[in-house]
Design an enzyme around this catalytic site. Structure first.
Site, PDB file in Angstrom:
ATOM      1  N   ILE A  84       7.944  33.808 -35.735  1.00  0.00           N
ATOM      2  CA  ILE A  84       7.060  34.873 -35.223  1.00  0.00           C
ATOM      3  C   ILE A  84       7.346  35.042 -33.729  1.00  0.00           C
ATOM      4  O   ILE A  84       7.463  34.058 -32.993  1.00  0.00           O
ATOM      5  CB  ILE A  84       5.567  34.521 -35.444  1.00  0.00           C
ATOM      6  N   HIS A 129       1.772  29.508 -35.984  1.00  0.00           N
ATOM      7  CA  HIS A 129       1.019  28.610 -36.884  1.00  0.00           C
ATOM      8  C   HIS A 129       0.118  29.425 -37.814  1.00  0.00           C
ATOM      9  O   HIS A 129      -0.017  29.109 -38.994  1.00  0.00           O
ATOM     10  CB  HIS A 129       0.116  27.670 -36.078  1.00  0.00           C
ATOM     11  N   MET A 146       0.987  20.264 -34.412  1.00  0.00           N
ATOM     12  CA  MET A 146       0.581  19.398 -33.295  1.00  0.00           C
ATOM     13  C   MET A 146      -0.475  20.119 -32.459  1.00  0.00           C
ATOM     14  O   MET A 146      -0.696  19.789 -31.288  1.00  0.00           O
ATOM     15  CB  MET A 146       1.793  19.017 -32.449  1.00  0.00           C
TER      16      MET A 146
HETATM   17  O1  PAF Z   1       6.780  21.124 -35.816  1.00  0.00           O
HETATM   18  C1  PAF Z   1       5.838  20.394 -35.433  1.00  0.00           C
HETATM   19  O2  PAF Z   1       4.837  20.838 -34.898  1.00  0.00           O
HETATM   20  C2  PAF Z   1       5.960  18.887 -35.615  1.00  0.00           C
HETATM   21  O3  PAF Z   1       7.271  18.465 -35.465  1.00  0.00           O
HETATM   22  C3  PAF Z   1       5.381  18.403 -36.950  1.00  0.00           C
HETATM   23  C4  PAF Z   1       6.139  18.954 -38.137  1.00  0.00           C
HETATM   24  C5  PAF Z   1       3.918  18.802 -37.049  1.00  0.00           C
HETATM   25  C6  PAF Z   1       5.468  16.872 -37.027  1.00  0.00           C
HETATM   26  O4  PAF Z   1       4.772  16.269 -35.992  1.00  0.00           O
END
Ligand code: PAF
Length: 273
Positions: A173, A34, A27
């Site tokens: 992390i 990430h 998101m």
């Molecule tokens: O973990 C997240 O950031 C969200 O729940 C995802 C998996 C991108 C779905 O919107």
């Protein structure tokens, strides 16, 4: 790096690929957590697609959907430097339609823990993840263990709907002090950041108790509660890997989960045993 803004652009991009594809759904407001998923995907696949979409259907009324951190420029740079091949950034109208069939997450595991506090949240998560998997048809898709219930429900969806993608769980992390990285950490002020450290401290205490041979769930939860007493704890639970409550910890397949509010910010963390 290709920037894809429409579903048609993603479908066309995907049609031209015959190689291994890794998908990292996010998101946005990308952080080292990430980045670790992206690196894993870049390493293990010939092509990596990252999606950035703040998914409205997984937020409850009154949650932070409209104020969710947006770091478009920084995210772009991070993805490009990390070797991402395509960044998919659709708007809501690209992803959702009027009168579309909806997917419901299984009641048993989606209305407990996170789902108890956030009913229907996982319906929204599965809806969007299914759409992203259908659009990008990845060989592998990467999800963090911090959202461990989400990870479990996605694995279950992929298995039971016969989706031809391997879901790859990635380690949590933490920052140098132990705080699990989350886009929502951006909401914390300095004092709240200090308070939030008690979350990972409580998991460390649990780990020490386990090493001493303590296996009784209630005793471990009690020790954790002491560490978290200054915070607004939503739950401390110890379950098996299907999120069923247990009384005695099994050292091969248990999970300790915590959710607390720090100021107005809701944070979660967990430890797989
Ligand atoms: O973990 C997240 O950031 C969200 O729940 C995802 C998996 C991108 C779905 O919107």
């Amino acid at each position: 790096m290709k920037i894809l803004k429409t579903t048609k652009e993603l479908i066309d991009y995907r049609k031209n690929l015959t190689c291994n594809i890794g998908l990292v759904p996010t998101m946005g407001a990308l952080h080292q957590g990430h980045i670790s998923l992206i690196k894993e995907s870049v390493q293990k696949n010939d092509n990596t697609i990252v999606s950035i979409f703040v998914n409205p259907t997984q937020f409850l009324a009154g949650e932070d959907f409209s104020s969710y951190p947006n770091r478009y420029e920084a995210d772009l740079k991070i993805c490009s430097l990390a070797g991402v091949d395509a960044l998919f950034m659709p708007c809501t109208d690209e992803m959702y339609f009027e009168n579309e069939p909806t997917l419901l997450a299984p009641m048993k595991q989606s209305y407990i823990l996170e789902g108890y506090q956030r009913p229907k949240h996982f319906d929204g998560v599965l809806r969007i993840v299914l759409k992203l998997l259908n659009l990008s048809k990845p060989t592998n898709a990467y999800f963090g263990k911090k959202d461990t219930q989400q990870l479990f429900l996605i694995q279950n969806m992929v298995k039971t709907l016969f989706i031809d993608t391997t879901i790859v769980p990635c380690e949590i992390i933490r920052d140098e002090k132990g705080l699990a990285l989350s886009s929502r950490n951006a909401y914390l002020n300095e004092n709240e950041k200090l308070q939030a450290l008690n979350i990972s401290k409580s998991l460390k205490i649990a780990s020490k108790e386990l090493m001493r041979g303590e296996l009784h769930v209630n005793n471990i939860k009690e020790k954790m509660r002491e560490v978290l007493k200054e915070l607004d704890v939503e739950y401390i639970e110890i379950t098996n890997r299907k999120f069923e409550k247990i009384d005695i910890i099994n050292l091969k397949n248990s999970i300790i989960l915590v959710a607390t509010k720090v100021g107005k910010t809701r944070l979660i963390d967990n430890m797989w045993i």
